[in-house]
Design a protein around this motif. Structure first.
Motif, mmCIF file in Angstrom:
data_model
loop_
_atom_site.group_PDB
_atom_site.id
_atom_site.type_symbol
_atom_site.label_atom_id
_atom_site.label_comp_id
_atom_site.label_asym_id
_atom_site.label_seq_id
_atom_site.Cartn_x
_atom_site.Cartn_y
_atom_site.Cartn_z
ATOM 1 N N ALA A 189 11.471 -2.141 4.139
ATOM 2 C CA ALA A 189 11.565 -1.202 5.255
ATOM 3 C C ALA A 189 10.175 -0.786 5.725
ATOM 4 O O ALA A 189 9.950 -0.593 6.922
ATOM 5 C CB ALA A 189 12.373 0.024 4.842
ATOM 6 N N LYS A 190 9.243 -0.660 4.788
ATOM 7 C CA LYS A 190 7.884 -0.281 5.158
ATOM 8 C C LYS A 190 7.248 -1.341 6.051
ATOM 9 O O LYS A 190 6.494 -1.022 6.973
ATOM 10 C CB LYS A 190 7.031 -0.071 3.897
ATOM 11 C CG LYS A 190 7.284 1.257 3.197
ATOM 12 C CD LYS A 190 6.352 1.422 2.008
ATOM 13 C CE LYS A 190 6.549 2.771 1.347
ATOM 14 N NZ LYS A 190 5.648 2.953 0.176
ATOM 15 N N GLU A 191 7.548 -2.612 5.764
ATOM 16 C CA GLU A 191 7.001 -3.684 6.585
ATOM 17 C C GLU A 191 7.530 -3.585 8.012
ATOM 18 O O GLU A 191 6.775 -3.718 8.978
ATOM 19 C CB GLU A 191 7.354 -5.042 5.988
ATOM 20 C CG GLU A 191 6.727 -6.205 6.733
ATOM 21 C CD GLU A 191 6.954 -7.526 6.039
ATOM 22 O OE1 GLU A 191 6.677 -8.563 6.653
ATOM 23 O OE2 GLU A 191 7.420 -7.519 4.878
ATOM 24 N N LEU A 192 8.823 -3.324 8.157
ATOM 25 C CA LEU A 192 9.395 -3.133 9.486
ATOM 26 C C LEU A 192 8.836 -1.878 10.136
ATOM 27 O O LEU A 192 8.559 -1.851 11.338
ATOM 28 C CB LEU A 192 10.921 -3.012 9.387
ATOM 29 C CG LEU A 192 11.709 -4.299 9.242
ATOM 30 C CD1 LEU A 192 13.168 -3.992 8.961
ATOM 31 C CD2 LEU A 192 11.578 -5.164 10.483
ATOM 32 N N ALA A 193 8.653 -0.838 9.340
ATOM 33 C CA ALA A 193 8.183 0.435 9.867
ATOM 34 C C ALA A 193 6.765 0.351 10.406
ATOM 35 O O ALA A 193 6.336 1.202 11.182
ATOM 36 C CB ALA A 193 8.265 1.518 8.789
ATOM 37 N N SER A 194 6.020 -0.693 10.002
ATOM 38 C CA SER A 194 4.664 -0.853 10.526
ATOM 39 C C SER A 194 4.682 -1.043 12.038
ATOM 40 O O SER A 194 3.701 -0.768 12.729
ATOM 41 C CB SER A 194 3.967 -2.035 9.852
ATOM 42 O OG SER A 194 4.609 -3.260 10.191
ATOM 43 N N LEU A 195 5.818 -1.510 12.574
ATOM 44 C CA LEU A 195 5.969 -1.639 14.022
ATOM 45 C C LEU A 195 6.007 -0.272 14.700
ATOM 46 O O LEU A 195 5.884 -0.179 15.918
ATOM 47 C CB LEU A 195 7.257 -2.407 14.354
ATOM 48 C CG LEU A 195 7.329 -3.856 13.863
ATOM 49 C CD1 LEU A 195 8.743 -4.387 13.991
ATOM 50 C CD2 LEU A 195 6.360 -4.729 14.654
#
Length: 237
Positions: free
Chosen positions: A139-145
């Motif tokens: 989720a953190k990787e997606l949240a970088s957007l």
């Protein structure tokens, strides 16, 4: 969407030598600032906004992507991203990340799975909201957007930007700034009235891209979806 290299400080010295100092400070909007200073000012203005919407086409890992994301400084966001391997909608709030992706997207993520297993997963997930904790690694990787500062890092190097004509973006007057490199030309359009926001940025070359900034300080609609359409990732087998 940064070009490989911007002009260095040498370009500014060349401008002074060829045109005289006043040639680098053309009359018109921001006449007391160089093109590079105007560019920096416009990015600082974006960082000062409580929220904004970024939309357009960019490149990621050599592939074109269309995006439309409303992002806040607090990390909330909502938007859509689409590319050759499918599309998804993303919502992030303080506690959770939600993603609703189509079948092509999930198929592209499950290429290494046995067909029967991939078919079952796609049937279960495609078109539904998948909920994850905001603290989860994936989720953190997606949240970088949804990281406004990260999105704007591409515009931090403004050396060599040259002033051009005044045009308009969505009815707003904007000063044109251009920076040339071997790979193409980067163009920035900066609002000349009110807050000097960067309104539009584009780059030509092998991977042409164009993004627009709007919706300054408008609340991001990041309410969590609810109901049977939501699947909790923690409860998946």
């Amino acid at each position: 969407m940064r070009t490989a290299r911007r002009f260095t400080a040498t370009a500014a010295l060349a401008c002074a030598a060829a045109l005289g100092l006043t040639g680098c400070f053309a009359s018109g909007p921001f006449e007391d600032l160089t093109g590079s200073e105007v560019a920096d000012k416009s990015v600082d203005a974006l960082r000062g906004a409580a929220s904004l919407t970024v939309s357009g086409k960019v490149w990621d890992a050599g592939k074109p992507m269309d995006l439309n994301m409303a992002v806040s400084k607090s990390g909330e966001c909502r938007g859509t991203i689409a590319g050759p391997e499918g599309s998804f909608e993303l919502i992030r709030n303080a506690s959770s990340v939600f993603i609703k992706a189509d079948e092509p997207f999930y198929r592209s993520q499950m290429k290494d799975l046995p067909k029967a297993e991939a078919d079952e997963a796609v049937k279960q997930l495609a078109g539904h909201w998948l909920k994850s904790k905001a603290s989860d690694a994936d989720a953190k990787e997606l949240a970088s957007l949804c990281d406004l500062d990260e999105l704007l890092k591409e515009f931090d190097d403004s050396k060599g930007a040259q002033k051009g004509k005044v045009t308009s973006v969505g009815g707003q007057k904007a000063l044109t700034l251009t920076t040339k490199a071997d790979e193409g030309t980067e163009t920035l359009l900066v609002a000349t009235e009110g807050t000097p926001y960067l309104l539009k940025a584009s780059v030509t070359g092998k991977e042409p891209a164009e993004v627009s900034f709007s919706g300054f300080d408008k609340p991001v609609q990041a309410e969590a979806p609810a109901g049977e359409d939501v699947i909790d990732a923690d409860k998946l087998g």
